[in-house]
Design a protein around this motif. Sequence first.
Motif, mmCIF file in Angstrom:
data_model
loop_
_atom_site.group_PDB
_atom_site.id
_atom_site.type_symbol
_atom_site.label_atom_id
_atom_site.label_comp_id
_atom_site.label_asym_id
_atom_site.label_seq_id
_atom_site.Cartn_x
_atom_site.Cartn_y
_atom_site.Cartn_z
ATOM 1 N N UNK A 44 0.803 -1.421 -0.048
ATOM 2 C CA UNK A 44 -0.002 0.162 0.164
ATOM 3 C C UNK A 44 0.977 1.206 -0.022
ATOM 4 N N UNK A 45 1.915 0.933 -0.098
ATOM 5 C CA UNK A 45 3.060 2.252 -0.195
ATOM 6 C C UNK A 45 3.413 2.861 1.297
ATOM 7 N N UNK A 46 2.916 2.090 2.344
ATOM 8 C CA UNK A 46 3.112 2.673 3.829
ATOM 9 C C UNK A 46 4.610 2.150 4.171
ATOM 10 N N UNK A 47 5.669 2.360 3.819
ATOM 11 C CA UNK A 47 7.087 1.752 4.172
ATOM 12 C C UNK A 47 7.163 1.982 5.662
ATOM 13 N N UNK A 48 6.964 3.102 6.161
ATOM 14 C CA UNK A 48 7.210 3.109 7.570
ATOM 15 C C UNK A 48 6.574 2.166 8.521
ATOM 16 N N UNK A 49 5.249 1.528 7.884
ATOM 17 C CA UNK A 49 4.635 0.267 8.668
ATOM 18 C C UNK A 49 4.737 -0.915 8.161
ATOM 19 N N UNK A 50 5.929 -1.046 7.498
ATOM 20 C CA UNK A 50 6.153 -2.250 6.797
ATOM 21 C C UNK A 50 7.492 -3.049 6.895
ATOM 22 N N UNK A 170 -20.583 -0.123 -1.997
ATOM 23 C CA UNK A 170 -21.333 -1.075 -2.978
ATOM 24 C C UNK A 170 -20.264 -1.999 -3.716
ATOM 25 N N UNK A 171 -20.249 -1.748 -5.139
ATOM 26 C CA UNK A 171 -19.382 -2.640 -5.875
ATOM 27 C C UNK A 171 -18.103 -1.762 -5.955
ATOM 28 N N UNK A 172 -17.861 -0.728 -5.564
ATOM 29 C CA UNK A 172 -16.410 -0.087 -5.543
ATOM 30 C C UNK A 172 -15.838 -0.250 -4.218
ATOM 31 N N UNK A 173 -14.444 -0.297 -4.398
ATOM 32 C CA UNK A 173 -13.496 -0.175 -3.047
ATOM 33 C C UNK A 173 -14.173 0.681 -2.002
ATOM 34 N N UNK A 174 -13.815 0.377 -0.638
ATOM 35 C CA UNK A 174 -14.373 1.401 0.602
ATOM 36 C C UNK A 174 -13.691 2.347 0.264
ATOM 37 N N UNK A 175 -14.313 3.670 0.723
ATOM 38 C CA UNK A 175 -13.702 4.681 1.055
ATOM 39 C C UNK A 175 -12.776 4.634 2.344
ATOM 40 N N UNK A 176 -11.346 5.148 2.189
ATOM 41 C CA UNK A 176 -10.656 4.812 3.369
ATOM 42 C C UNK A 176 -9.899 6.062 3.693
ATOM 43 N N UNK A 177 -9.912 6.720 4.676
ATOM 44 C CA UNK A 177 -9.069 7.731 5.042
ATOM 45 C C UNK A 177 -8.325 7.428 6.477
ATOM 46 N N UNK A 178 -6.876 7.797 6.218
ATOM 47 C CA UNK A 178 -6.011 7.375 7.267
ATOM 48 C C UNK A 178 -4.992 8.317 7.448
ATOM 49 N N UNK A 179 -4.797 9.073 8.501
ATOM 50 C CA UNK A 179 -3.776 10.064 8.936
ATOM 51 C C UNK A 179 -3.245 9.953 10.069
ATOM 52 N N UNK A 180 -1.913 10.501 10.309
ATOM 53 C CA UNK A 180 -1.524 10.700 11.543
ATOM 54 C C UNK A 180 -1.772 12.210 12.057
ATOM 55 N N UNK A 181 -1.675 12.400 13.234
ATOM 56 C CA UNK A 181 -1.986 13.790 13.794
ATOM 57 C C UNK A 181 -0.560 14.707 13.844
ATOM 58 N N UNK A 182 0.445 13.965 13.378
ATOM 59 C CA UNK A 182 1.697 14.590 13.100
ATOM 60 C C UNK A 182 1.654 14.927 11.630
ATOM 61 N N UNK A 183 2.444 15.805 11.068
ATOM 62 C CA UNK A 183 2.563 16.072 9.906
ATOM 63 C C UNK A 183 2.805 14.788 8.888
ATOM 64 N N UNK A 184 3.686 13.941 9.418
ATOM 65 C CA UNK A 184 3.714 12.688 8.913
ATOM 66 C C UNK A 184 3.809 11.637 10.022
ATOM 67 N N UNK A 185 3.474 10.426 9.532
ATOM 68 C CA UNK A 185 3.680 9.445 10.798
ATOM 69 C C UNK A 185 5.152 9.224 10.994
ATOM 70 N N UNK A 186 5.557 8.949 12.366
ATOM 71 C CA UNK A 186 6.724 8.665 12.744
ATOM 72 C C UNK A 186 7.881 7.774 12.070
ATOM 73 N N UNK A 187 6.732 6.574 11.645
ATOM 74 C CA UNK A 187 7.331 5.364 11.022
ATOM 75 C C UNK A 187 7.940 5.831 9.788
ATOM 76 N N UNK A 188 7.716 7.128 9.142
ATOM 77 C CA UNK A 188 8.411 7.477 7.815
ATOM 78 C C UNK A 188 9.789 8.111 8.274
ATOM 79 N N UNK A 189 9.728 8.660 9.386
ATOM 80 C CA UNK A 189 11.249 9.050 9.787
ATOM 81 C C UNK A 189 12.020 7.873 10.228
#
Length: 333
Positions: A44-50, A170-189
Motif C-alpha cells: 500500500x506504499x506505507x513503508x514506515x509500517x512495513x 457497494x461495488x466500488x472499493x471502500x472509501x478509506x481515510x488514514x492520517x497521523x496527527x503529526x504532519x507525517x507518521x513517525x514510522x516514515x522518519x
Amino acid sequence: MPQSDMTLSRGEAETKIAAVLEAAGTSRRNAASVARALVAAEIDGQAGHGFSRVASYAAQVASGKVIGAACPVATRKGARVDIDTRSGFAFPAIDLAISELVDMTPEYGVAMAAIRRSHHCGQLGAHVERLADKGFAALMVANTPQAMAPWGGSRALFGTNPIAFAAPRGDDPPLVIDLSLSKVARGKVMAASKAGKPIPEGWALDADGQPTTDADAALKGTMVPAGDAKGAALALVVEILAALVTGANRSDEASSFFDADGPPPGVGQMILAFDVSRSPGFAERLDGLLEAILEQPGTRLPGAKRLMGRMEERVTIPGHLIQDLNLTGPNEA
C-alpha cells in the motif's frame, strides 16, 4: 558489498517475514498475522509500517518486551468488547476485535472494541477497511509513544496518535481515510533513518526544538503536529479515546516501539463500527457526495494511490533491510 534489493510475491514476502519473527520466539499464528499486516503496508506504499519494522519487532520479542506467543482475550459487555492484548503484538488482537465487531454490530447498530496492553498497530486504514468490506462504516484511533509536544510546549507528551475511517461503497472499493496527527507518521522518519536519507523540512524538530532534516535527530526530538494547534487538540482527543477509555497506557507512559529496551508499551486502540444498513440510502448518498468531489478539477479521493499499488501484488525489500534480517532469495534455503 551492498546487498541488492529483493522483489517477491506477497506470499513469498509474508513467509520470509513470518520466519524471522518465529525465529525470535513469536508463535506461528501470531507471526503470520504480523507478516500479513507488514507486507500489506509495503504494497500500500506505507513503508514506515512495513519491512522497516521487522528487525525491531524481532528484537522486542527476543528481549521479552513483546510477548510473541501471547493470545489476546475478548470480554463482551453489551455493545462493547474489551480486548486484552496481553503485551503481545497488536495485529492478532485487532484480528480478534474485527471478528467480534462483525458479530456484534448488526445487533446493536453501533459497537466498540477497546484494545489495551497493546503495541504498534501499523496502518489503521487497513483495519477499518476490513470492516468496510463487511458492509460497516468504521472509525479507529490509536495512541503511540510520546513524540509530539502540546501546542506551545517543547516536551513530547502525545504520540503521533493516528486516526482512520472507512465506509463501504457497494461495488466500488471502500472509501478509506488514514492520517497521523503529526504532519507525517513517525514510522516514515524511522524508515528514512534506516535508509540513511534526510527528511523534508517541516516534519520534525530536534531535541533542542529546532527544525531538522536529519532523521536520526528527528527521532530524538519531536514531531510537528498537522494543522498546528488544531492537530495538537485532535491528538488530545485521540489520547483520551485510545488510552483513557480503553484503560491503556498514556503516550507519555509508553515505552518506544523502536527498540528492545524497557517494559511493554501497553498502548491502546479503539475501533467503532456502524451498521449503515440502518441509514436509509447510505450507499447512494455517499456516492453522490464523492461524485461531487470528483467533479472538481484536480481532486481525487483519499486512498487512490493505495489502490494503484495493489495492482502489482509484488513487493521489493530494500537491500539494507535484507542484510539486517539475513534474508535469502525466494528459492534459497
